[in-house]
Design an enzyme around this catalytic site. Structure first.
Site, PDB file in Angstrom:
ATOM      1  N   CYS A 380     -42.349 -19.056  -5.060  1.00  0.00           N
ATOM      2  CA  CYS A 380     -41.848 -18.886  -3.702  1.00  0.00           C
ATOM      3  C   CYS A 380     -42.757 -19.619  -2.709  1.00  0.00           C
ATOM      4  O   CYS A 380     -42.723 -20.851  -2.670  1.00  0.00           O
ATOM      5  CB  CYS A 380     -41.693 -17.404  -3.386  1.00  0.00           C
ATOM      6  SG  CYS A 380     -40.388 -17.100  -2.197  1.00  0.00           S
ATOM      7  N   HIS A 519     -38.512 -15.406  -7.830  1.00  0.00           N
ATOM      8  CA  HIS A 519     -39.597 -14.581  -8.389  1.00  0.00           C
ATOM      9  C   HIS A 519     -39.333 -14.264  -9.865  1.00  0.00           C
ATOM     10  O   HIS A 519     -38.792 -13.191 -10.177  1.00  0.00           O
ATOM     11  CB  HIS A 519     -39.731 -13.289  -7.580  1.00  0.00           C
ATOM     12  CG  HIS A 519     -40.270 -13.509  -6.213  1.00  0.00           C
ATOM     13  ND1 HIS A 519     -41.619 -13.615  -5.969  1.00  0.00           N
ATOM     14  CD2 HIS A 519     -39.655 -13.691  -5.023  1.00  0.00           C
ATOM     15  CE1 HIS A 519     -41.824 -13.827  -4.674  1.00  0.00           C
ATOM     16  NE2 HIS A 519     -40.651 -13.885  -4.078  1.00  0.00           N
ATOM     17  N   GLU A 521     -41.334 -13.342 -12.073  1.00  0.00           N
ATOM     18  CA  GLU A 521     -42.143 -12.216 -12.557  1.00  0.00           C
ATOM     19  C   GLU A 521     -41.360 -10.904 -12.565  1.00  0.00           C
ATOM     20  O   GLU A 521     -41.662 -10.001 -13.334  1.00  0.00           O
ATOM     21  CB  GLU A 521     -43.415 -12.072 -11.714  1.00  0.00           C
ATOM     22  CG  GLU A 521     -43.250 -11.547 -10.283  1.00  0.00           C
ATOM     23  CD  GLU A 521     -42.898 -12.623  -9.254  1.00  0.00           C
ATOM     24  OE1 GLU A 521     -42.454 -13.729  -9.660  1.00  0.00           O
ATOM     25  OE2 GLU A 521     -43.047 -12.356  -8.044  1.00  0.00           O
TER      26      GLU A 521
HETATM   27  N1  GLN Z   1     -42.744 -16.884   3.496  1.00  0.00           N
HETATM   28  C1  GLN Z   1     -41.891 -17.670   2.677  1.00  0.00           C
HETATM   29  C2  GLN Z   1     -40.432 -17.527   3.072  1.00  0.00           C
HETATM   30  O1  GLN Z   1     -40.070 -16.579   3.737  1.00  0.00           O
HETATM   31  C3  GLN Z   1     -42.072 -17.336   1.208  1.00  0.00           C
HETATM   32  C4  GLN Z   1     -41.648 -15.964   0.861  1.00  0.00           C
HETATM   33  C5  GLN Z   1     -42.183 -15.501  -0.465  1.00  0.00           C
HETATM   34  O2  GLN Z   1     -43.107 -16.098  -0.987  1.00  0.00           O
HETATM   35  N2  GLN Z   1     -41.639 -14.429  -1.005  1.00  0.00           N
HETATM   36  O3  GLN Z   1     -39.630 -18.348   2.707  1.00  0.00           O
END
Ligand code: GLN
Length: 547
Positions: A380, A519, A521
């Protein structure tokens, strides 16, 4: 309708209620039953989405897009049952539902009270999906006696009272403190917490007693006598080297048998524990180690990255190696050279995160991994930082950055390679969001499909070109930079099915460098490690053999 098991805690918090619930779920599955696990949290936040990971640990996201408590992660990792929106609730959500109904006039002008309106709302929640499984395990957050928890305990009391006899049981988890001076385990706090339960009309059928020392038989008898629980239902819970030993350990202490006895299920089906025996074998018998750095912001509280840590353990199990995780605070090298902080690791993982703090450090970590040929997994925000690094240092977009950081500061400093997404497609419909929406729930959340480029590393790792992964973010890599970056060697190897949203990037001429917008994970399990973590750890092991 399912049989219900309510799980409560007494004496102190953090006794591992979530783990005990998850392990019990796994043991019931091993005996052929279907289960679902639920968490009822007494706090007043409507959901954990806006709670600080420093305080509350990670936010676990479900396929259907709910931001839930990290205990739901334990449940999934132990049972493989995908959690849903309806598996987690807080007092805040309950009250907000009740108040919404009151405003709509649903209560026809009646006085709204905790009993029956709030308790009815809780009972309605408990009943959802009650006809789908053999056992519904409901864990109550906090400790008996907490002011916030009372409506939940009262609702459970009513629920048990209304159901046919023998279809609900209560499992209570307590602590037996050890007094070194007298060399004794003390049972009084346990007795008091059971009294506390009894005073609100609840009685435990099974008592799980956490202890750092062996519980002598006579103490077990004493607890049984004073707490009005059968001796065989007083289950010792000792500290374990790995949480994945919990199902076998609890089975050895008779937990699942005690639960089935409490329901008078006889004869109890024999358990098949081979899956967990294999898991424990893979943890105990390892050959080698990989040292992996997690370069993040919430490094003081490991729970902030709970699922990542567990997914790395699973990756280690898949390769039969021990994974040593080091937490590296990205902020430390925001303004200095990253190399001294990162040299010596066999792989680098940059996890998700929000806000600008520490991001220059994360960009440096991506650069370090790229230029030194160290395996890199960016999740992310970790993917977004890798893209910004590529844009700045390889593609010549000197001011490349994320719109998130400009929004935060209220000024325009960056060229937004990562930009705020205002609408996107989910399944067959378009979802629209404005930046000004409430803090919670303005993100691309939950499961989305992605299409992988045939022949790419990720397609090889996954063994397929169609995947589904969970998301939680507001910003996206801007596809308009695709061509420029691909020419430099950064392949956009995973895209949303409509081809508009970059889901995965990878450096073509690098031993292992992958960034993912989702994600992974959240979907890894000890008995089914996620392919990205399995292969990332494999690559780390390879690096370890080179040095
Ligand atoms: N802050 C970033 C976004 O909102 C990444 C979010 C995250 O890593 N879950 O896109």
């Amino acid at each position: 309708m399912a049989r219900y098991i309510f799980i409560t805690g007494g004496v102190v918090s953090s006794l591992g209620k979530g783990l005990a619930s998850a392990a019990l779920g796994a043991l019931l599955q091993a005996r052929g039953f279907s289960v679902r696990l639920r968490k009822l949290d007494p706090y007043l936040n409507v959901d954990p989405g806006t709670m600080s990971p420093f305080e509350h640990g990670e936010v676990f996201v479900t396929d259907d897009g709910a931001e839930t408590d990290l205990d739901l992660g334990h449940y999934e990792r132990f049972t493989g049952v995908a959690a849903r929106k309806t598996d987690s609730i807080s007092s805040g959500r309950i009250y907000s539902n009740v108040l919404e109904k009151e405003r709509r006039g649903d209560y026809l002008g009646k006085t709204i009270q905790v009993v029956p309106h709030v308790t009815n709302e809780i009972k309605d929640f408990l009943r959802i999906g009650g006809d789908e499984v053999d056992f519904m395990l409901c864990e109550i957050g906090g400790t008996v006696g907490d002011i916030e928890g009372l409506p939940f305990f009262e609702a459970i009391r009513q629920f048990i009272h209304e159901r046919p006899r023998g279809e609900c049981i209560l499992m209570h988890i307590t602590l037996l403190p050890y007094l070194a001076a007298s060399g004794e385990l003390k049972t009084k706090p346990t007795q008091h917490s059971v009294k506390e339960l009894q005073s609100i009309g609840l009685a435990p059928d099974v008592l799980v007693c956490r202890s750092e020392h062996a519980i002598p038989e006579r103490e077990r008898e004493k607890i049984a006598l004073f707490c009005n629980v059968r001796k065989e239902a007083v289950i010792p819970a000792y500290d374990l080297a790995s949480i994945y030993e919990a199902p076998l350990a609890y089975h050895g202490e008779g937990l699942d048998q005690a639960v089935l006895d409490a329901f008078q299920i006889s004869p109890a089906p024999r358990p098949d524990l081979r899956k967990w025996e294999d898991v424990v074998d893979r943890i105990r018998n390892v050959d080698g180690a990989a040292n992996i750095a997690i370069v993040g912001k919430y490094t003081q509280l490991e729970d902030a990255y709970k699922s990542i840590k567990e997914a790395l353990v699973h990756g280690g199990m898949a390769n039969r190696v021990k994974v040593n995780v080091s937490w590296v605070d990205a902020e430390v090298f925001d303004t200095e050279d990253a190399a001294p902080h990162l040299e010596g690791f066999h792989a680098i993982l940059v996890p998700g995160g929000f806000g600008e703090r520490g991001t220059e450090g994360k960009i440096k970590a991506a650069e370090f991994a790229r230029t030194r040929n160290i395996p890199y997994l960016g999740i992310c925000l970790g993917m977004q930082m890798a893209v910004i690094e590529a844009a700045r240092n390889v593609a010549g977009v000197a001011r490349a950055g994320s719109e998130e950081f400009d929004h935060e500061k209220g000024e325009k400093r960056f060229e937004p390679v990562v930009y705020h997404l205002k609408e996107w497609v989910q399944g067959n419909h378009v979802v629209e969001r404005k930046l000004g929406d409430d803090k919670g729930g303005t993100m691309r959340l939950g499961a989305y499909n992605a299409t992988l480029t045939p022949g790419s590393r990720v397609a090889d790792v996954y063994g397929t070109t169609k995947i589904e992964e969970r998301h939680r973010h507001r910003y996206e890599v801007d596809i308009r930079y695709r061509e420029k970056l691909e020419t430099c060697g950064l392949a956009f190897s995973g895209m949303s099915p409509d081809g508009r949203l970059p889901e995965i990037v990878e450096w073509k001429d690098h031993p292992w460098f992958i960034g993912v917008q989702f994600h992974p994970e959240l979907k890894s399990k000890p008995f089914d490690p996620h392919p990205l973590f399995r292969d990332f750890v494999r690559a780390a092991v390879e690096t370890s053999r080179l040095v």
